[in-house]
Design a protein around this motif. Structure first.
Motif, PDB file in Angstrom:
ATOM      1  N   GLY A   1      -4.364   6.713  -2.841  1.00  0.00           N
ATOM      2  CA  GLY A   1      -3.834   5.432  -2.404  1.00  0.00           C
ATOM      3  C   GLY A   1      -3.755   4.426  -3.542  1.00  0.00           C
ATOM      4  O   GLY A   1      -4.676   4.314  -4.351  1.00  0.00           O
ATOM      5  N   VAL A   2      -2.643   3.705  -3.608  1.00  0.00           N
ATOM      6  CA  VAL A   2      -2.464   2.658  -4.613  1.00  0.00           C
ATOM      7  C   VAL A   2      -2.139   1.352  -3.886  1.00  0.00           C
ATOM      8  O   VAL A   2      -1.147   1.262  -3.168  1.00  0.00           O
ATOM      9  N   ILE A   3      -3.005   0.363  -4.056  1.00  0.00           N
ATOM     10  CA  ILE A   3      -2.774  -0.966  -3.499  1.00  0.00           C
ATOM     11  C   ILE A   3      -2.303  -1.856  -4.646  1.00  0.00           C
ATOM     12  O   ILE A   3      -3.016  -2.028  -5.639  1.00  0.00           O
ATOM     13  N   GLU A   4      -1.114  -2.384  -4.520  1.00  0.00           N
ATOM     14  CA  GLU A   4      -0.546  -3.213  -5.582  1.00  0.00           C
ATOM     15  C   GLU A   4      -0.517  -4.671  -5.142  1.00  0.00           C
ATOM     16  O   GLU A   4       0.173  -5.030  -4.178  1.00  0.00           O
TER      17      GLU A   4
ATOM     18  N   ILE B   1      -8.748 -10.713  -1.822  1.00  0.00           N
ATOM     19  CA  ILE B   1      -8.160  -9.446  -1.366  1.00  0.00           C
ATOM     20  C   ILE B   1      -8.972  -8.275  -1.891  1.00  0.00           C
ATOM     21  O   ILE B   1      -9.275  -7.316  -1.171  1.00  0.00           O
ATOM     22  N   PHE B   2      -9.351  -8.358  -3.160  1.00  0.00           N
ATOM     23  CA  PHE B   2     -10.139  -7.288  -3.763  1.00  0.00           C
ATOM     24  C   PHE B   2     -11.427  -7.054  -2.975  1.00  0.00           C
ATOM     25  O   PHE B   2     -11.783  -5.931  -2.646  1.00  0.00           O
ATOM     26  N   VAL B   3     -12.144  -8.141  -2.660  1.00  0.00           N
ATOM     27  CA  VAL B   3     -13.424  -8.025  -1.954  1.00  0.00           C
ATOM     28  C   VAL B   3     -13.210  -7.444  -0.564  1.00  0.00           C
ATOM     29  O   VAL B   3     -13.977  -6.604  -0.091  1.00  0.00           O
ATOM     30  N   ARG B   4     -12.128  -7.860   0.115  1.00  0.00           N
ATOM     31  CA  ARG B   4     -11.878  -7.370   1.467  1.00  0.00           C
ATOM     32  C   ARG B   4     -11.471  -5.898   1.477  1.00  0.00           C
ATOM     33  O   ARG B   4     -11.801  -5.159   2.399  1.00  0.00           O
ATOM     34  N   ILE B   5     -10.751  -5.477   0.440  1.00  0.00           N
ATOM     35  CA  ILE B   5     -10.277  -4.092   0.393  1.00  0.00           C
ATOM     36  C   ILE B   5     -11.361  -3.159  -0.108  1.00  0.00           C
ATOM     37  O   ILE B   5     -11.526  -2.043   0.396  1.00  0.00           O
ATOM     38  N   ASN B   6     -12.117  -3.621  -1.102  1.00  0.00           N
ATOM     39  CA  ASN B   6     -13.076  -2.752  -1.778  1.00  0.00           C
ATOM     40  C   ASN B   6     -14.126  -2.266  -0.786  1.00  0.00           C
ATOM     41  O   ASN B   6     -14.871  -3.049  -0.218  1.00  0.00           O
ATOM     42  N   ASP B   7     -14.190  -0.954  -0.583  1.00  0.00           N
ATOM     43  CA  ASP B   7     -15.066  -0.407   0.443  1.00  0.00           C
ATOM     44  C   ASP B   7     -16.540  -0.582   0.111  1.00  0.00           C
ATOM     45  O   ASP B   7     -17.399  -0.546   0.985  1.00  0.00           O
ATOM     46  N   ALA B   8     -16.864  -0.769  -1.175  1.00  0.00           N
ATOM     47  CA  ALA B   8     -18.264  -0.968  -1.553  1.00  0.00           C
ATOM     48  C   ALA B   8     -18.660  -2.436  -1.457  1.00  0.00           C
ATOM     49  O   ALA B   8     -19.821  -2.779  -1.605  1.00  0.00           O
TER      50      ALA B   8
ATOM     51  N   VAL C   1       0.857  -1.185   0.000  1.00  0.00           N
ATOM     52  CA  VAL C   1       0.000   0.000   0.000  1.00  0.00           C
ATOM     53  C   VAL C   1       0.892   1.233   0.000  1.00  0.00           C
ATOM     54  O   VAL C   1       1.791   1.359   0.840  1.00  0.00           O
ATOM     55  N   ASN C   2       0.651   2.122  -0.968  1.00  0.00           N
ATOM     56  CA  ASN C   2       1.444   3.349  -1.065  1.00  0.00           C
ATOM     57  C   ASN C   2       0.542   4.523  -1.395  1.00  0.00           C
ATOM     58  O   ASN C   2      -0.540   4.366  -1.971  1.00  0.00           O
TER      59      ASN C   2
ATOM     60  N   GLY D   1     -10.267   7.344  -1.657  1.00  0.00           N
ATOM     61  CA  GLY D   1     -10.259   5.896  -1.873  1.00  0.00           C
ATOM     62  C   GLY D   1      -8.963   5.420  -2.518  1.00  0.00           C
ATOM     63  O   GLY D   1      -8.037   6.201  -2.761  1.00  0.00           O
ATOM     64  N   TYR D   2      -8.917   4.142  -2.777  1.00  0.00           N
ATOM     65  CA  TYR D   2      -7.737   3.497  -3.351  1.00  0.00           C
ATOM     66  C   TYR D   2      -8.019   3.028  -4.772  1.00  0.00           C
ATOM     67  O   TYR D   2      -9.152   2.730  -5.130  1.00  0.00           O
TER      68      TYR D   2
END
Length: 598
Positions: free
Chosen positions: A181-184, A197-204, A8-9, A55-56
């Motif tokens: 924010g950029v999550i790589e 990971i996508f589902v856990r990170i995605n705020d929606a 995360v950067n 958001g990211y």
């Protein structure tokens, strides 16, 4: 695999936009419509201006690929979430055009009021009002000093407070310096982990399907016309639903209309059939099964990345082979003769309108099977019978529901190894034996669901067999399906409600039948014994109170064609449960007769 699955950067907006422009980050959906409202772009600019988080974005690093000469090629980053946000930034800050839902290019212009420090979507009133900067992209992109911008604004607005204006212009100029924010995601992740990971990170909480990952992989590949192939899929699926969209393609994509792929899909402009309007997911599933003999779309993502499943390395040759297969499969899928002949087969099986097909997976596999058999050179008569039986079998056995990918993968491998005839026969022997028709299918008909797939198979069976609607002399089930006949409750809904019976009781599948609307209206809330007595009286005196049946023999035949027990003639409320039990078995027997003659 390392324990660290992503990094995360925080990156400057201008840096991220520069990476997109240079291709370091590949935008997989750049040719897809921009669906944000302009007001949402305005709000994004305001959030950046106020220093609020926006958001990211999520990127996935492509794996390193071994080239033919043995050297390694570094992978680029693919944007898998945040495309709309990035497109909004490019539109508002850089001034790039976006594609609307008709694929027309247009500008989104965001205006700024430096005194009030607020943003607005540009409109004619704002353009005339000198207190507004009508398009922030012009201000942010031109190489003009802040002092000169301030001086020009004050010349137009001499009454404005200089300090206030300077503060607003200064903060506006800092928009590209704001952070995002950029999550790589790491390159060695498998697609299932990346999805989680996508589902856990995605705020929606919006899930990203494996088909979405595959589409991202396709579009981000610049060496094998990935963008063009992605557009081919999008355009075909859009045209299947909206044939008039052909004009938008011809108007806005001059390069694409010169391609072989456009010529392959152009026939859709005159296509009115809507029995099967495939989505991009449907198209990918069929193509992948046909050309790669696999069903799990996570494997497609891996193959498009060059994955060698044996050595667990990534190779250039596999990427080239995978994109070639993808293109071949897309052409087979889009071929006019194949598409139309397949739909003719499905219609001939009795499925006359799209809402009768409750499983997209079932029809996808049927089309895959059809294309496979055509490719093998099988006779058209053989193909027709096999495809119809497999399609109906899939619905009756719920083969295309739940965790269907694993089942489809096994089916594909079995068909490839042993042939479809042997596999289908084995399934029929094991799953469609006497116990199925006498016990399992009647149990599946013991449900309250007017959209039951088993009810639609029953109606398809009636259509295929040429049966008539309930109490109709000449009007067939096919006529009623195509001309909006009524689903009628044999024990009428109003009658059941009046007698205190529940929704779950009167909406039993076995209490439903297709009939002419005018007959349904006349029956109203009458008990079955009452309206059937009137039918008999009408036969006797020629008054035709319900329908135009003229003889008792015709009535008996009509009841048989609708799998209705003769006990209906004198049925009262007390007979409801026994009637349903008897009819479920008759419906099952009718479906069995239909299936065995396909």
């Amino acid at each position: 695999m390392s324990s660290q699955k992503y990094s995360v950067n925080q990156q400057l907006v201008e840096s991220m936009l520069a990476w997109v422009k240079s291709g370091e980050i590949a935008i997989p959906e750049i040719q897809r419509p921009f669906v944000w409202k302009q007001s949402k772009v305005r709000d994004l600019m305001d959030s950046l201006y106020q220093g609020f988080p926006v958001g990211y974005i999520i990127t996935w690093l492509n794996p390193n690929v071994r080239l033919k000469d043995g050297t390694m090629s570094g992978g680029k980053k693919i944007l898998i979430d945040g495309q709309q946000r990035v497109t909004a930034l490019r539109a508002a800050i850089v001034g790039e055009t976006v594609l609307d839902d008709e694929y027309n290019e247009r500008r989104i212009k965001i205006a700024f009021h430096p005194i009030e420090e607020r943003f607005e979507v540009q409109n004619p009133a704002i353009v005339k009002d000198k207190t507004w900067i009508p398009d922030i992209s012009i201000t942010l992109q031109q190489e003009v000093s802040l002092i000169k911008q301030l001086r020009e604004y004050l010349e137009l607005n001499p009454e404005a407070d200089e300090d206030q204006v300077e503060q607003g212009l200064t903060r506006l100029s800092q928009l590209p310096k704001r952070q995002i924010g950029v999550i790589e995601l790491m390159s060695d992740l498998d697609i299932e982990t990346a999805t989680e990971i996508f589902v856990r990170i995605n705020d929606a909480g919006v899930p990203l399907s494996q088909a979405d990952f595959a589409m991202s992989k396709i579009a981000a590949d610049t060496d094998h016309e990935g963008q063009h192939l992605r557009k081919t899929i999008d355009y075909f699926c859009h045209l299947a639903i909206a044939p008039h969209f052909i004009k938008a393609i011809e108007r806005n994509d001059k390069t694409f209309i010169q391609s072989e792929e456009f010529r392959a899909m152009k026939w859709l402009q005159n296509e009115k059939e809507d029995l099967y309007d495939p989505s991009y997911v449907d198209m990918l599933r069929v193509v992948f099964g046909l050309e790669f003999k696999r069903a799990k779309l996570s494997d497609l993502v891996a193959l498009l990345s060059g994955r060698n499943f044996e050595t667990r390395t990534y190779e250039k040759e596999i990427i080239e082979d995978s994109f070639a297969k993808l293109r071949n499969g897309m052409h087979a899928f889009m071929r006019e003769t194949s598409f139309k002949r397949f739909l003719m087969i499905i219609r001939s099986a009795g499925f006359r309108k799209p809402d009768m097909i409750r499983s997209s997976n079932a029809i996808n596999f049927a089309y895959l099977l059809y294309l496979w058999l055509v490719k093998q050179g099988r006779q058209s008569e053989e193909i027709e019978g096999i495809v119809k039986r497999w399609f109906v079998m899939s619905i009756l056995t719920s083969r295309a529901t739940g965790s269907f990918e694993s089942q489809f993968d096994r089916d594909i491998k079995q068909i490839e190894a042993r042939g479809v005839d042997a596999v289908l026969q084995e399934i029929e022997d094991g799953a469609l034996g006497e116990g199925f028709w006498n016990v399992i299918l009647p149990q599946n008909l013991n449900r309250a669901n007017a959209s039951s797939p088993f009810l639609y198979v029953f109606l398809a069976a009636q259509s295929n067999l040429g049966h008539r609607g309930f109490l109709s002399k000449d009007i067939t089930i096919t006529d009623l399906l195509e001309q909006r006949g009524d689903i009628h409750h044999i024990f009428p809904k109003a009658f059941m409600r009046k007698n205190g019976r529940s929704w779950g009781e009167y909406n039993q599948v076995a209490n439903l039948v297709l009939m002419q609307q005018e007959i349904n209206i006349r029956i109203g809330s009458k008990a079955p014994s009452d309206y059937m007595s009137s039918v008999l009286e009408g036969i006797s005196d020629g008054t035709f109170r319900f329908g135009a049946i003229t003889t008792k023999e015709e009535l008996d035949s009509n009841l048989s064609e609708n799998a209705i027990p003769a006990s209906l003639m004198a049925a009262s409320l007390a007979d409801f449960d026994s009637f349903l039990e008897e009819r479920r078995l008759l419906m099952s027997k009718l479906i069995e007769r239909y299936y065995k003659r396909l």
